[in-house]
Motif scaffolding. Structure first.
Motif, PDB file in Angstrom:
ATOM      1  N   LEU A  62     -69.780  73.726 -49.550  1.00  0.00           N
ATOM      2  CA  LEU A  62     -68.110  74.172 -49.498  1.00  0.00           C
ATOM      3  C   LEU A  62     -67.978  75.476 -48.407  1.00  0.00           C
ATOM      4  O   LEU A  62     -67.044  75.246 -47.734  1.00  0.00           O
ATOM      5  CB  LEU A  62     -68.025  75.118 -50.875  1.00  0.00           C
ATOM      6  CG  LEU A  62     -67.751  74.067 -52.106  1.00  0.00           C
ATOM      7  CD1 LEU A  62     -67.563  75.079 -53.506  1.00  0.00           C
ATOM      8  CD2 LEU A  62     -66.755  73.135 -52.114  1.00  0.00           C
ATOM      9  N   LEU A  63     -68.934  75.913 -48.101  1.00  0.00           N
ATOM     10  CA  LEU A  63     -68.805  76.817 -46.938  1.00  0.00           C
ATOM     11  C   LEU A  63     -68.611  76.119 -45.436  1.00  0.00           C
ATOM     12  O   LEU A  63     -67.893  76.282 -44.829  1.00  0.00           O
ATOM     13  CB  LEU A  63     -69.964  77.935 -46.872  1.00  0.00           C
ATOM     14  CG  LEU A  63     -70.115  79.038 -47.734  1.00  0.00           C
ATOM     15  CD1 LEU A  63     -71.403  79.862 -47.557  1.00  0.00           C
ATOM     16  CD2 LEU A  63     -68.895  79.785 -47.713  1.00  0.00           C
ATOM     17  N   ASN A  67     -72.631  81.312 -43.021  1.00  0.00           N
ATOM     18  CA  ASN A  67     -73.457  79.858 -43.114  1.00  0.00           C
ATOM     19  C   ASN A  67     -75.130  80.149 -43.014  1.00  0.00           C
ATOM     20  O   ASN A  67     -75.881  79.538 -43.466  1.00  0.00           O
ATOM     21  CB  ASN A  67     -72.808  78.496 -42.331  1.00  0.00           C
ATOM     22  CG  ASN A  67     -71.383  78.311 -42.679  1.00  0.00           C
ATOM     23  OD1 ASN A  67     -70.479  79.039 -42.188  1.00  0.00           O
ATOM     24  ND2 ASN A  67     -71.166  77.338 -43.229  1.00  0.00           N
ATOM     25  N   THR A 110     -67.122  73.319 -45.161  1.00  0.00           N
ATOM     26  CA  THR A 110     -65.760  72.639 -45.103  1.00  0.00           C
ATOM     27  C   THR A 110     -64.771  73.729 -44.407  1.00  0.00           C
ATOM     28  O   THR A 110     -63.984  73.318 -44.135  1.00  0.00           O
ATOM     29  CB  THR A 110     -65.240  72.551 -46.527  1.00  0.00           C
ATOM     30  OG1 THR A 110     -65.156  73.738 -47.341  1.00  0.00           O
ATOM     31  CG2 THR A 110     -66.182  71.553 -47.405  1.00  0.00           C
ATOM     32  N   ARG A 111     -65.215  74.939 -44.461  1.00  0.00           N
ATOM     33  CA  ARG A 111     -64.495  75.955 -43.474  1.00  0.00           C
ATOM     34  C   ARG A 111     -64.890  76.197 -41.898  1.00  0.00           C
ATOM     35  O   ARG A 111     -64.068  76.831 -41.406  1.00  0.00           O
ATOM     36  CB  ARG A 111     -64.667  77.304 -44.227  1.00  0.00           C
ATOM     37  CG  ARG A 111     -64.239  77.462 -45.851  1.00  0.00           C
ATOM     38  CD  ARG A 111     -64.564  78.710 -46.369  1.00  0.00           C
ATOM     39  NE  ARG A 111     -63.881  79.961 -45.913  1.00  0.00           N
ATOM     40  CZ  ARG A 111     -64.461  80.861 -45.134  1.00  0.00           C
ATOM     41  NH1 ARG A 111     -65.304  80.828 -45.018  1.00  0.00           N
ATOM     42  NH2 ARG A 111     -63.530  81.770 -44.665  1.00  0.00           N
ATOM     43  N   VAL A 112     -65.894  75.479 -41.747  1.00  0.00           N
ATOM     44  CA  VAL A 112     -66.137  75.348 -40.241  1.00  0.00           C
ATOM     45  C   VAL A 112     -65.528  74.304 -39.474  1.00  0.00           C
ATOM     46  O   VAL A 112     -65.473  73.281 -39.936  1.00  0.00           O
ATOM     47  CB  VAL A 112     -67.635  75.026 -40.220  1.00  0.00           C
ATOM     48  CG1 VAL A 112     -68.133  75.334 -38.744  1.00  0.00           C
ATOM     49  CG2 VAL A 112     -68.369  76.234 -40.994  1.00  0.00           C
ATOM     50  N   THR A 116     -69.848  81.333 -37.861  1.00  0.00           N
ATOM     51  CA  THR A 116     -70.942  80.549 -38.747  1.00  0.00           C
ATOM     52  C   THR A 116     -71.895  81.577 -39.188  1.00  0.00           C
ATOM     53  O   THR A 116     -72.904  81.151 -39.927  1.00  0.00           O
ATOM     54  CB  THR A 116     -71.830  79.390 -38.201  1.00  0.00           C
ATOM     55  OG1 THR A 116     -72.389  79.906 -37.050  1.00  0.00           O
ATOM     56  CG2 THR A 116     -70.643  78.533 -37.595  1.00  0.00           C
ATOM     57  N   SER A 171     -66.057  77.811 -34.864  1.00  0.00           N
ATOM     58  CA  SER A 171     -65.805  78.827 -35.306  1.00  0.00           C
ATOM     59  C   SER A 171     -67.060  79.673 -35.796  1.00  0.00           C
ATOM     60  O   SER A 171     -68.208  79.439 -35.609  1.00  0.00           O
ATOM     61  CB  SER A 171     -64.666  78.553 -36.661  1.00  0.00           C
ATOM     62  OG  SER A 171     -65.757  77.767 -37.524  1.00  0.00           O
TER      63      SER A 171
END
Length: 317
Positions: A164-165, A198, A167-169, A195, A193
């Protein structure tokens, strides 16, 4: 950590998996080799599961966890190899963004399960050798089910959070992965972006899936060694320690290959070297595990012999 130019930032739709080689003349050999290893892995692990389920003598905690390890190895191989085989066959290197995240999720889950199950199996051997009279009482069916459930929970939750993390990258063009599967570190190298979260998650997963299980395995074998060397008879010592031989072999191969990949010194060719080294724990070890556990185990050989001779099919214990 420096990121590529933000002007190259693009919404992720597809990634290119470069695989192990970009040379067209090598693709048939790679396809045949990995298809053969994939089929051996699937058939070998399926036979282990069928043999354990069909033989009542093997309905013990040790073989319960072995059957689950075989299932995990088969799924791990399926998640890592199948897409590469499809890409070689179709002569396409693409994998969709959802497909990449899905593959990553299952690789983390089944890779983590391998670690957790190896730790639980070490605990099983510890109880069997150090507390033999209490073995059935300590490793009750309820505790075995609880340990297996904890393994699934401890691997699924971090895998889901990490996926899920991702998907924000935002990723930068070109989205080329120098690997034969969606490796998390290779993906983060393409990010435009921030990270840091992540990367922190990868460290946490490393501690959960590598360091903690390995420490539990080492602790179990230290206690086992003390107990074994306390046996007066050399024959008794050998008999006690021989029950750990298959598990110890798999542990050494698995963690040795992981350390070979993740402790490689950084270099300009580290990505290619990592992808080739990861073949050992992604492909070869899941293929070898059925042979290690069957060839070194008389009970498994007998169960497989009965399975082939009687033609028994799958039955639940």
């Amino acid at each position: 950590m420096g990121k590529p130019n933000q002007l190259n930032q693009t919404p992720a739709s597809d990634f290119l998996l470069l695989g192990l080689s970009e040379r067209l003349e090598e693709q048939p050999l790679l396809f045949g080799t990995f298809l053969g290893m994939y089929l051996i892995t699937m058939v070998g692990n399926l036979l282990i599961i069928l043999a354990i389920c069909s033989d009542p003598h093997l309905h013990t905690p040790m073989y319960f966890f072995l059957a689950n390890l075989s299932f995990t190895d088969a799924c791990f191989s399926l998640a890592s190899i199948l897409k590469m085989l499809v890409n070689i066959h179709t002569q396409s290197q693409t994998i969709s963004y959802p497909g990449c995240l899905t593959q990553l999720y299952f690789l983390i889950v089944f890779g983590g399960l391998d670690n957790c199950l190896l730790a639980v199996m070490a605990y099983d051997r510890f109880v069997a050798i150090c507390q033999p009279l209490r073995y059935s009482l300590v490793l009750s069916p309820q505790l075995c089910a609880l340990l297996l459930g904890m393994c699934w929970l401890l691997t699924n939750c971090p895998a889901l959070v990490h996926t899920l993390l991702l998907t924000r990258v935002a990723f930068c063009a070109p989205t080329i992965i120098h690997h034969f599967y969606c490796d998390p570190r290779a993906l983060l190298k393409l990010a435009c972006s921030d990270t840091h979260i992540n990367e922190l998650m990868i460290i946490i997963m490393g501690l959960m899936f590598l360091t903690v299980p390995l420490m539990l395995i080492v602790f179990s074998y230290v206690r086992i060694s003390w107990a074994v060397f306390g046996i007066a008879s050399p024959g008794g010592r050998w008999k006690a320690f021989s029950t750990c031989g298959s598990h110890l072999t798999v542990v050494l191969l698995f963690y040795g290959s992981l350390m070979g990949v993740y402790l490689l010194p950084p270099s300009t060719h580290s990505t290619e070297r990592e992808s080739r080294a990861s073949i050992l724990y992604n492909v070869i070890i899941p293929m070898l595990n059925p042979f290690i556990y069957s060839l070194r185990n008389r009970d498994m050989k007998d169960a497989l012999g009965k399975l082939f001779s009687s033609g028994k099919t799958f039955s639940l214990p």
